[in-house]
Scaffold this motif. Structure first.
Motif, PDB file in Angstrom:
ATOM      1  N   VAL A   1      -3.895  -8.092  -5.114  1.00 46.10           N
ATOM      2  CA  VAL A   1      -3.158  -6.858  -5.422  1.00 46.10           C
ATOM      3  C   VAL A   1      -2.853  -6.136  -4.119  1.00 46.10           C
ATOM      4  CG1 VAL A   1      -3.191  -4.672  -6.682  1.00 46.10           C
ATOM      5  CG2 VAL A   1      -4.560  -6.582  -7.495  1.00 46.10           C
ATOM      6  N   TRP A   2      -1.611  -5.771  -3.937  1.00 48.96           N
ATOM      7  CA  TRP A   2      -1.239  -4.966  -2.771  1.00 48.96           C
ATOM      8  C   TRP A   2      -0.699  -3.632  -3.279  1.00 48.96           C
ATOM      9  CZ3 TRP A   2       0.232 -10.213  -2.972  1.00 48.96           C
ATOM     10  CH2 TRP A   2      -0.410 -11.044  -2.028  1.00 48.96           C
ATOM     11  N   LEU A   3      -1.332  -2.564  -2.804  1.00 53.69           N
ATOM     12  CA  LEU A   3      -0.900  -1.213  -3.186  1.00 53.69           C
ATOM     13  C   LEU A   3      -0.422  -0.527  -1.914  1.00 53.69           C
ATOM     14  CD1 LEU A   3      -4.195  -0.459  -5.118  1.00 53.69           C
ATOM     15  CD2 LEU A   3      -2.008  -1.011  -6.199  1.00 53.69           C
ATOM     16  N   GLU A   4       0.742   0.063  -1.966  1.00 52.68           N
ATOM     17  CA  GLU A   4       1.257   0.724  -0.764  1.00 52.68           C
ATOM     18  C   GLU A   4       1.717   2.136  -1.093  1.00 52.68           C
ATOM     19  OE1 GLU A   4       2.914  -2.286   2.478  1.00 52.68           O
ATOM     20  OE2 GLU A   4       4.208  -2.177   0.728  1.00 52.68           O
ATOM     21  N   GLY A   5       1.649   2.992  -0.062  1.00 46.86           N
ATOM     22  CA  GLY A   5       2.193   4.345  -0.201  1.00 46.86           C
ATOM     23  C   GLY A   5       1.315   5.236  -1.076  1.00 46.86           C
ATOM     24  N   TYR A   6       0.063   5.378  -0.657  1.00 47.55           N
ATOM     25  CA  TYR A   6      -0.860   6.216  -1.441  1.00 47.55           C
ATOM     26  C   TYR A   6      -0.372   7.674  -1.443  1.00 47.55           C
ATOM     27  CZ  TYR A   6      -5.049   8.821  -2.690  1.00 47.55           C
ATOM     28  OH  TYR A   6      -5.917   9.694  -3.279  1.00 47.55           O
ATOM     29  N   GLY A   7      -0.349   8.272  -2.631  1.00 47.49           N
ATOM     30  CA  GLY A   7       0.070   9.668  -2.743  1.00 47.49           C
ATOM     31  C   GLY A   7       1.423   9.818  -3.406  1.00 47.49           C
ATOM     32  N   GLU A   8       2.121   8.694  -3.590  1.00 53.43           N
ATOM     33  CA  GLU A   8       3.429   8.784  -4.269  1.00 53.43           C
ATOM     34  C   GLU A   8       3.331   8.049  -5.592  1.00 53.43           C
ATOM     35  OE1 GLU A   8       6.677   7.444  -1.719  1.00 53.43           O
ATOM     36  OE2 GLU A   8       5.336   7.755  -0.032  1.00 53.43           O
ATOM     37  N   SER A   9       4.238   8.376  -6.503  1.00 49.29           N
ATOM     38  CA  SER A   9       4.167   7.608  -7.753  1.00 49.29           C
ATOM     39  C   SER A   9       5.047   6.364  -7.630  1.00 49.29           C
ATOM     40  CB  SER A   9       4.537   8.462  -8.956  1.00 49.29           C
ATOM     41  OG  SER A   9       5.828   8.908  -8.800  1.00 49.29           O
ATOM     42  N   THR A  10       4.745   5.417  -8.476  1.00 52.28           N
ATOM     43  CA  THR A  10       5.274   4.073  -8.290  1.00 52.28           C
ATOM     44  C   THR A  10       6.773   3.959  -8.512  1.00 52.28           C
ATOM     45  OG1 THR A  10       3.193   3.087  -8.858  1.00 52.28           O
ATOM     46  CG2 THR A  10       5.117   1.713  -9.164  1.00 52.28           C
ATOM     47  N   SER A  11       7.417   3.258  -7.572  1.00 53.11           N
ATOM     48  CA  SER A  11       8.824   2.944  -7.806  1.00 53.11           C
ATOM     49  C   SER A  11       9.007   1.458  -8.097  1.00 53.11           C
ATOM     50  CB  SER A  11       9.680   3.392  -6.632  1.00 53.11           C
ATOM     51  OG  SER A  11       9.165   2.847  -5.450  1.00 53.11           O
ATOM     52  N   THR A  12       8.110   0.596  -7.587  1.00 55.56           N
ATOM     53  CA  THR A  12       8.254  -0.829  -7.925  1.00 55.56           C
ATOM     54  C   THR A  12       6.906  -1.453  -8.294  1.00 55.56           C
ATOM     55  OG1 THR A  12       7.926  -1.540  -5.658  1.00 55.56           O
ATOM     56  CG2 THR A  12      10.212  -1.282  -6.365  1.00 55.56           C
ATOM     57  N   ILE A  13       6.977  -2.284  -9.318  1.00 54.97           N
ATOM     58  CA  ILE A  13       5.808  -3.089  -9.694  1.00 54.97           C
ATOM     59  C   ILE A  13       6.317  -4.515  -9.797  1.00 54.97           C
ATOM     60  CG2 ILE A  13       3.989  -3.503 -11.390  1.00 54.97           C
ATOM     61  CD1 ILE A  13       4.395  -0.629 -12.355  1.00 54.97           C
ATOM     62  N   GLU A  14       5.640  -5.421  -9.099  1.00 58.29           N
ATOM     63  CA  GLU A  14       6.088  -6.820  -9.134  1.00 58.29           C
ATOM     64  C   GLU A  14       4.905  -7.711  -9.474  1.00 58.29           C
ATOM     65  OE1 GLU A  14       8.953  -7.738  -5.589  1.00 58.29           O
ATOM     66  OE2 GLU A  14       7.445  -6.282  -4.995  1.00 58.29           O
ATOM     67  N   LEU A  15       5.196  -8.752 -10.224  1.00 57.06           N
ATOM     68  CA  LEU A  15       4.142  -9.691 -10.618  1.00 57.06           C
ATOM     69  C   LEU A  15       4.619 -11.112 -10.376  1.00 57.06           C
ATOM     70  CD1 LEU A  15       1.397 -10.145 -12.166  1.00 57.06           C
ATOM     71  CD2 LEU A  15       2.747 -10.280 -14.237  1.00 57.06           C
ATOM     72  N   GLY A  16       3.788 -11.895  -9.700  1.00 53.60           N
ATOM     73  CA  GLY A  16       4.123 -13.307  -9.457  1.00 53.60           C
ATOM     74  C   GLY A  16       2.934 -14.189  -9.766  1.00 53.60           C
ATOM     75  N   PHE A  17       3.201 -15.447  -9.971  1.00 54.07           N
ATOM     76  CA  PHE A  17       2.139 -16.421 -10.241  1.00 54.07           C
ATOM     77  C   PHE A  17       2.236 -17.539  -9.212  1.00 54.07           C
ATOM     78  CE2 PHE A  17       2.208 -14.172 -14.079  1.00 54.07           C
ATOM     79  CZ  PHE A  17       1.057 -14.470 -14.795  1.00 54.07           C
ATOM     80  N   SER A  18       1.084 -18.008  -8.760  1.00 56.37           N
ATOM     81  CA  SER A  18       1.140 -19.116  -7.812  1.00 56.37           C
ATOM     82  C   SER A  18      -0.044 -20.044  -8.036  1.00 56.37           C
ATOM     83  CB  SER A  18       1.106 -18.548  -6.392  1.00 56.37           C
ATOM     84  OG  SER A  18       0.966 -19.593  -5.478  1.00 56.37           O
ATOM     85  N   GLU A  19       0.223 -21.340  -8.024  1.00 58.32           N
ATOM     86  CA  GLU A  19      -0.894 -22.283  -8.141  1.00 58.32           C
ATOM     87  C   GLU A  19      -1.579 -22.419  -6.790  1.00 58.32           C
ATOM     88  OE1 GLU A  19       0.482 -25.914  -9.929  1.00 58.32           O
ATOM     89  OE2 GLU A  19       1.028 -24.805 -11.728  1.00 58.32           O
ATOM     90  N   GLY A  20      -0.800 -22.586  -5.763  1.00 52.76           N
ATOM     91  CA  GLY A  20      -1.383 -22.729  -4.428  1.00 52.76           C
ATOM     92  C   GLY A  20      -1.510 -21.366  -3.778  1.00 52.76           C
ATOM     93  N   LEU A  21      -1.640 -21.373  -2.447  1.00 54.76           N
ATOM     94  CA  LEU A  21      -1.786 -20.110  -1.737  1.00 54.76           C
ATOM     95  C   LEU A  21      -0.499 -19.801  -0.987  1.00 54.76           C
ATOM     96  CD1 LEU A  21      -5.395 -20.361  -0.342  1.00 54.76           C
ATOM     97  CD2 LEU A  21      -4.526 -18.788  -2.056  1.00 54.76           C
TER      98      LEU A  21
END
Ligand SMILES: C[S@@+](CC[C@H](N)C(=O)[O-])C[C@H]1O[C@@H](n2cnc3c(N)ncnc32)[C@H](O)[C@@H]1O
Length: 513
Positions: free
Chosen positions: A207-227
């Motif tokens: 999980v990567w969270l950026e911009g603490y103190g602001e409300s969310t403008s983007t939420i993205e979800l991905g899946f990966s088998e490898g790294l």
């Protein structure tokens, strides 16, 4: 790498991050060369080492003034060796007050499930973090680490965390996700579908969270088998993020289930039944005996309760008295003389001191409860189903007990057929948790939430029996196909909807098995 005794590893949830996984987390966490970075459970420093390398790469030949701070309850080999500007503090992070604020926090919190946290600590954490969000008493330790780390974060700062799948799957986690969406500008999640840790099959995500103190403008979800980041990230709606977002990935699951609910006569299983866990004795070997045991011949019949103890007893659509079962000792209080020596034996074995025994009065009186109408799998690898209790059994907590509320035999049978069908399987996959080894864990709440077709009309007996015999002979996939076909005709389900549902179920299973 230091080798810690097994009990220390388990009690402290110690699983060091392999270097490639650490690198991937850091790639998304650090964007500039000069950072003030904290790992609140640093272990041997795998994440901070990867962070230091990344900062060096970013700085190239320039000076870099990054500081790498690690906190851990225990001392581990390896940290802070080789990391410039590193600082270590040995303390319990969950009791650690922020003395300075960081602009990046990276973490792989201890792998410690709720049940392994002392009750008094859980109570204390819950109260302390209540202002942020209510975690009830069910949260695993990662949740408290995540929330506490925010109090060490500068406005505008970011967090990169390796968390278990429960971040997306657990009910309590919905409150955390909601809070995060209100306090971070962007949220990105990469679900790893393979195992990446030594000595555990626990599934994790980044999980990567950026911009603490602001409300969310983007939420993205991905899946990966490898790294790798080379996967397609999907944008996610905040409403879905706050509910059961993971399932969005697999076709429009919410859409399929909602269409069944709104147009085809489906309801939630919880609308017609109560689901309870099976009986918890705390000492099955002592309280549950084989039917041929000597003790069972000595005691009155009224004190023996036929009980099934494994989901292997769910072999077809009914659990009848032809199947294997054991006998639960329902010892009354005061205990009749025929139990005197057996109870003495129990005390000698210290059964009376066990955690469940000490909560009973007296220790041997087990609350058996009502006889259930049906049983359902608790942990299952493939195709869970509902089996009616025609044999008069109870079950241990490896099998759920189902009590219908004013549901006649037809309603019950349609519930069985629809849970077995592709639609039922989809709703169960969507609302259940997954163990690391791919086993589906159907909590009572997951079963309550799953959807069933509601009808008073009779289920054709011949097909019902055919489906039951297909399950009995191990041809479960054919049983699902028959149940789905029957349901399709009865509920008027469009072919398109069933095809979508089938594809979604397949994807769920690919990712969990
Ligand atoms: C899953 S390991 C991760 C270690 C390291 N961050 C890594 O990625 O390799 C979790 C670490 O948390 C530490 N730990 C457990 N409970 C803690 C607590 N209450 N406060 C701080 N550290 C704790 C353990 O000693 C262990 O080093």
């Amino acid at each position: 790498m230091s080798v810690k005794p097994e009990h220390t590893v388990r009690r402290n949830g110690i699983y060091y991050t392999p270097a490639p996984l650490a690198k991937l987390l850091i790639e998304g966490s650090i964007r500039e060369s000069n950072v003030l970075i904290l790992d609140p459970a640093c272990g041997e420093g795998a994440l901070l080492k990867a962070a230091a390398t990344k900062c060096q790469q970013l700085a190239r030949s320039q000076d870099q003034n990054s500081e790498f701070h690690g906190c851990d309850k225990l001392k581990h080999n390896g940290f802070p060796n080789g990391i410039p500007n590193s600082h270590f503090i040995q303390t319990d992070f969950l009791r650690h007050q922020a003395s300075r604020l960081f602009n990046v926090i990276v973490m792989n919190p201890p792998f410690l499930a709720n049940a392994r946290i002392a009750e008094k600590d859980r109570r204390d954490y819950r109260t302390r973090f209540a202002q942020i969000c209510d975690l009830e008493m069910k949260a695993d330790i990662w949740a408290y680490f995540l929330l506490n780390s925010v109090s060490h974060l500068r406005p505008g700062g970011g967090i990169g965390a390796i968390l278990p799948w429960s971040f997306l799957q657990a009910e309590y986690a919905a409150n955390i996700r909601k809070w995060l969406a209100q306090h971070f500008r962007s949220i990105k999640v990469l679900v790893l579908t393979d195992d990446h840790f030594q000595h555990t099959t626990k599934r994790v995500l980044l999980v990567w969270l950026e911009g603490y103190g602001e409300s969310t403008s983007t939420i993205e979800l991905g899946f990966s088998e490898g790294l790798s980041h080379d996967c397609r990230y999907e944008q996610m709606d905040v409403d879905i993020w706050q509910s059961k977002c993971l399932f969005r990935r697999f076709g429009d699951v919410a859409g399929i289930l909602n269409e069944c609910l709104s147009k085809h006569g489906f309801i939630r299983f919880g609308d017609i039944a109560d689901v309870k866990i099976g009986i918890v004795t705390g000492a099955n070997k002592y309280f549950i005996l084989p039917t041929h045991s000597e003790m069972c011949h000595q005691c009155p019949k009224t004190t023996l309760v036929p009980i099934i103890t494994s989901s292997k007893s769910l072999k077809k659509l009914t659990v009848d008295d032809t199947g294997e079962h054991s006998l639960l000792l329902k010892i009354p209080a005061p205990a009749p003389p025929c139990f005197t020596s057996y109870l003495r034996k129990g005390r000698r074995k210290e059964i009376h001191k066990r955690s469940h025994s000490i909560r009973r009065e007296p220790w041997y009186r087990i609350d058996v409860g009502r006889m259930p109408d049906a049983f359902f799998h608790y942990r299952v690898s493939l195709i869970p189903f509902l089996a009616l209790n025609t044999g008069g059994f109870q079950s241990t907590n490896s099998i759920h007990r189902v009590y219908f509320r004013a549901a006649n035999a037809n309603v019950q049978r349609w519930a069985q057929i629809s849970l077995l069908s592709t639609i039922g399987q989809l709703s169960l996959e969507a609302s259940s948790k997954v163990y690391g080894n791919g086993i589906l864990k159907v909590e009572p709440s997951s079963l309550n939430e799953s959807i069933v077709y509601f009808s008073q009309s009779p289920v054709p007996d011949k097909i019902y029996r055919l489906i039951s015999s297909l399950i009995l002979s191990g041809r479960k996939a054919e049983a699902v196909a028959k149940a789905t076909q029957l349901l399709r005709e009865q509920a008027g389900l469009p072919k398109r909807l069933l095809e979508k549902a089938e594809a979604a179920v397949k994807k769920f299973r690919q990712h969990r098995l």
